[in-house]
Design a protein around this motif. Structure first.
Motif, PDB file in Angstrom:
ATOM      1  N   PRO A   1     -17.418  49.244   1.014  1.00 27.44           N
ATOM      2  CA  PRO A   1     -16.836  47.710   1.725  1.00 27.44           C
ATOM      3  C   PRO A   1     -16.019  46.780   1.052  1.00 27.44           C
ATOM      4  CG  PRO A   1     -18.801  48.386   1.717  1.00 27.44           C
ATOM      5  CD  PRO A   1     -18.536  49.365   1.067  1.00 27.44           C
ATOM      6  N   HIS A   2     -15.455  45.974   0.824  1.00 27.24           N
ATOM      7  CA  HIS A   2     -15.316  45.062   0.515  1.00 27.24           C
ATOM      8  C   HIS A   2     -15.581  44.269  -0.611  1.00 27.24           C
ATOM      9  CE1 HIS A   2     -12.303  41.834   0.032  1.00 27.24           C
ATOM     10  NE2 HIS A   2     -11.186  42.265  -1.129  1.00 27.24           N
ATOM     11  N   GLU A   3     -14.929  44.147  -1.370  1.00 25.03           N
ATOM     12  CA  GLU A   3     -16.102  43.325  -2.547  1.00 25.03           C
ATOM     13  C   GLU A   3     -14.990  42.287  -2.906  1.00 25.03           C
ATOM     14  OE1 GLU A   3     -19.447  42.031  -3.616  1.00 25.03           O
ATOM     15  OE2 GLU A   3     -19.669  43.090  -2.076  1.00 25.03           O
ATOM     16  N   PRO A   4     -15.291  41.192  -3.378  1.00 21.42           N
ATOM     17  CA  PRO A   4     -14.229  40.283  -3.934  1.00 21.42           C
ATOM     18  C   PRO A   4     -13.160  40.598  -5.231  1.00 21.42           C
ATOM     19  CG  PRO A   4     -16.059  38.818  -3.534  1.00 21.42           C
ATOM     20  CD  PRO A   4     -16.756  40.488  -3.636  1.00 21.42           C
ATOM     21  N   VAL A   5     -12.102  40.844  -5.522  1.00 23.75           N
ATOM     22  CA  VAL A   5     -11.479  41.740  -6.298  1.00 23.75           C
ATOM     23  C   VAL A   5     -10.938  40.595  -7.187  1.00 23.75           C
ATOM     24  CG1 VAL A   5      -8.834  42.918  -7.525  1.00 23.75           C
ATOM     25  CG2 VAL A   5     -10.335  43.547  -5.521  1.00 23.75           C
ATOM     26  N   ALA A   6     -10.374  40.268  -9.008  1.00 20.39           N
ATOM     27  CA  ALA A   6     -10.673  39.012  -9.666  1.00 20.39           C
ATOM     28  C   ALA A   6      -9.280  39.378  -9.942  1.00 20.39           C
ATOM     29  CB  ALA A   6     -10.694  39.208 -11.445  1.00 20.39           C
ATOM     30  N   ARG A   7      -8.233  39.250  -9.056  1.00 19.21           N
ATOM     31  CA  ARG A   7      -6.353  39.840  -9.054  1.00 19.21           C
ATOM     32  C   ARG A   7      -6.372  38.410  -7.309  1.00 19.21           C
ATOM     33  NH1 ARG A   7      -1.632  40.729 -10.943  1.00 19.21           N
ATOM     34  NH2 ARG A   7      -2.242  42.296 -12.417  1.00 19.21           N
ATOM     35  N   GLU A   8      -7.237  39.194  -6.919  1.00 22.69           N
ATOM     36  CA  GLU A   8      -6.850  38.208  -5.402  1.00 22.69           C
ATOM     37  C   GLU A   8      -7.322  36.267  -5.611  1.00 22.69           C
ATOM     38  OE1 GLU A   8      -9.371  39.714  -2.678  1.00 22.69           O
ATOM     39  OE2 GLU A   8      -8.870  41.932  -3.290  1.00 22.69           O
ATOM     40  N   TYR A   9      -8.039  36.487  -6.679  1.00 19.67           N
ATOM     41  CA  TYR A   9      -9.006  34.885  -6.460  1.00 19.67           C
ATOM     42  C   TYR A   9      -7.818  33.901  -7.819  1.00 19.67           C
ATOM     43  CZ  TYR A   9     -11.932  36.373  -3.656  1.00 19.67           C
ATOM     44  OH  TYR A   9     -12.725  36.880  -2.519  1.00 19.67           O
ATOM     45  N   ILE A  10      -7.815  34.873  -8.772  1.00 20.76           N
ATOM     46  CA  ILE A  10      -6.805  34.473  -9.595  1.00 20.76           C
ATOM     47  C   ILE A  10      -5.059  34.273  -8.750  1.00 20.76           C
ATOM     48  CG2 ILE A  10      -5.132  34.718 -11.698  1.00 20.76           C
ATOM     49  CD1 ILE A  10      -7.505  36.414 -13.057  1.00 20.76           C
ATOM     50  N   GLU A  11      -4.493  35.295  -7.962  1.00 24.38           N
ATOM     51  CA  GLU A  11      -2.876  34.144  -7.599  1.00 24.38           C
ATOM     52  C   GLU A  11      -3.772  33.191  -5.753  1.00 24.38           C
ATOM     53  OE1 GLU A  11      -2.487  37.722  -5.713  1.00 24.38           O
ATOM     54  OE2 GLU A  11      -1.546  39.129  -7.717  1.00 24.38           O
ATOM     55  N   ALA A  12      -4.523  33.203  -5.651  1.00 27.75           N
ATOM     56  CA  ALA A  12      -5.078  31.930  -4.794  1.00 27.75           C
ATOM     57  C   ALA A  12      -5.127  30.448  -5.911  1.00 27.75           C
ATOM     58  CB  ALA A  12      -6.489  32.656  -4.174  1.00 27.75           C
ATOM     59  N   GLY A  13      -5.600  30.562  -7.476  1.00 25.98           N
ATOM     60  CA  GLY A  13      -4.712  29.596  -7.974  1.00 25.98           C
ATOM     61  C   GLY A  13      -6.630  29.367  -7.897  1.00 25.98           C
TER      62      GLY A  13
END
Length: 298
Positions: free
Chosen positions: A281-293
């Motif tokens: 299952p999908h779990e939050p990935v660090a890069r996703e949220y850093i790129e989101a700001g």
């Protein structure tokens, strides 16, 4: 605290306890590979333990002096054996959980084990800059790799996520307010509770919303001149189901930037690769949220 009341039986047993010096002189402790000053402490603690057991009535019936001495010496030898042996043992992980936090996390690959063996048997450049010969920073050993993987501008390694949150709050929010949803006031392994971690970090927790529903307006209404940051916590260890509402990271990023506040995101899991590529299952990935700001991720 008043001492426990003794009875006739306990008075007799207490008189039968051998003295510390008598126990230290026993031949069965002669081979103990412990310095005498430490051995004396262990004997004293064992004797005191037996005194408390007798006074509390947990030792019933009668024991002859010889038998009582044998039992006390047996306990002392057991404590010595435990003290001298290795506490950590190799076990078989039959739980089905590979990254098991109670079983030492994940086994290391051979290349890491070989390198660690070389490092721990010798001196190393833990805090020495080999180019300048001057004092270095142990964080620099892994910072560049972590920044490349996550896209972060800087990285710091701590012992656990509770320590990371505490440092972030203490550095950015000391003696100031931090709004956080009531539904995210988690307790994680090791009995670390978010309210207590925030208090230790000198941040004033401002609870918003309810256990099951928190709206963007709750965050907006909680922001004052004393607000230092917005805190978002990923509830990785449980789910609130049914009539629920939570605010997305994207919404909080926009709010934080509009109000010139940093957004701190407690990811908890620390996933750095998308697990879906291996069928999980999908779990939050660090890069996703850093790129989101998001400004700070732990």
């Amino acid at each position: 605290m008043n001492p426990p009341k003794s009875n006739h039986n306990s008075d007799i047993l207490l008189r039968e306890i051998p003295s510390v010096q008598e126990l230290l002189s026993d031949s069965s402790l002669a081979a103990a590979s412990v310095d005498i000053k430490y051995l004396k402490v262990i004997v004293q603690r064992t004797v005191e333990g037996w005194r408390q057991l007798i006074l509390s009535g947990k030792v019933r019936g009668t024991l002859e002096r010889k038998e009582l001495k044998r039992k006390i010496l047996q306990e002392i030898r057991q404590r010595l054996a435990q003290l001298g042996g290795f506490k950590m043992k190799r076990v078989i992980n039959g739980t089905g959980i590979i990254l098991h936090t109670n079983l030492g996390r994940a086994p290391l690959p051979d290349i890491a084990k070989t390198h660690l063996q070389e490092i721990i048997e010798n001196y190393s450049n833990l805090e020495i800059d080999l180019e300048t010969g001057r004092r270095g920073n142990r964080l620099s050993i892994v910072e560049e790799q972590l920044c490349l993987i996550t896209g972060a501008e800087a990285a710091v390694v701590t012992n656990n996520n509770a320590a990371a949150i505490l440092l972030a709050l203490n550095s950015l929010c000391a003696r100031k307010e931090v709004p956080v949803s009531r539904g995210e006031l988690v307790e994680i392994g090791g009995s670390f509770r978010m309210p207590e971690v925030m208090k230790a970090g000198a941040a004033k927790m401002v609870e918003i919303g309810t256990t099951n529903r928190t709206h963007l307006s709750d965050y907006e209404n909680a922001i004052t001149q004393r607000t230092a940051a917005i805190l978002k916590v990923h509830t990785s260890n449980y789910r609130v189901q049914g009539f629920t509402k939570s605010v997305t990271i994207e919404e909080l990023v926009q709010l934080a930037h509009r109000r010139h506040l940093p957004l701190i995101y407690d990811m908890g899991s620390g996933v750095i690769e998308d697990l879906q590529q291996w069928g999980y299952p999908h779990e939050p990935v660090a890069r996703e949220y850093i790129e989101a700001g998001v400004e700070v991720i732990t």
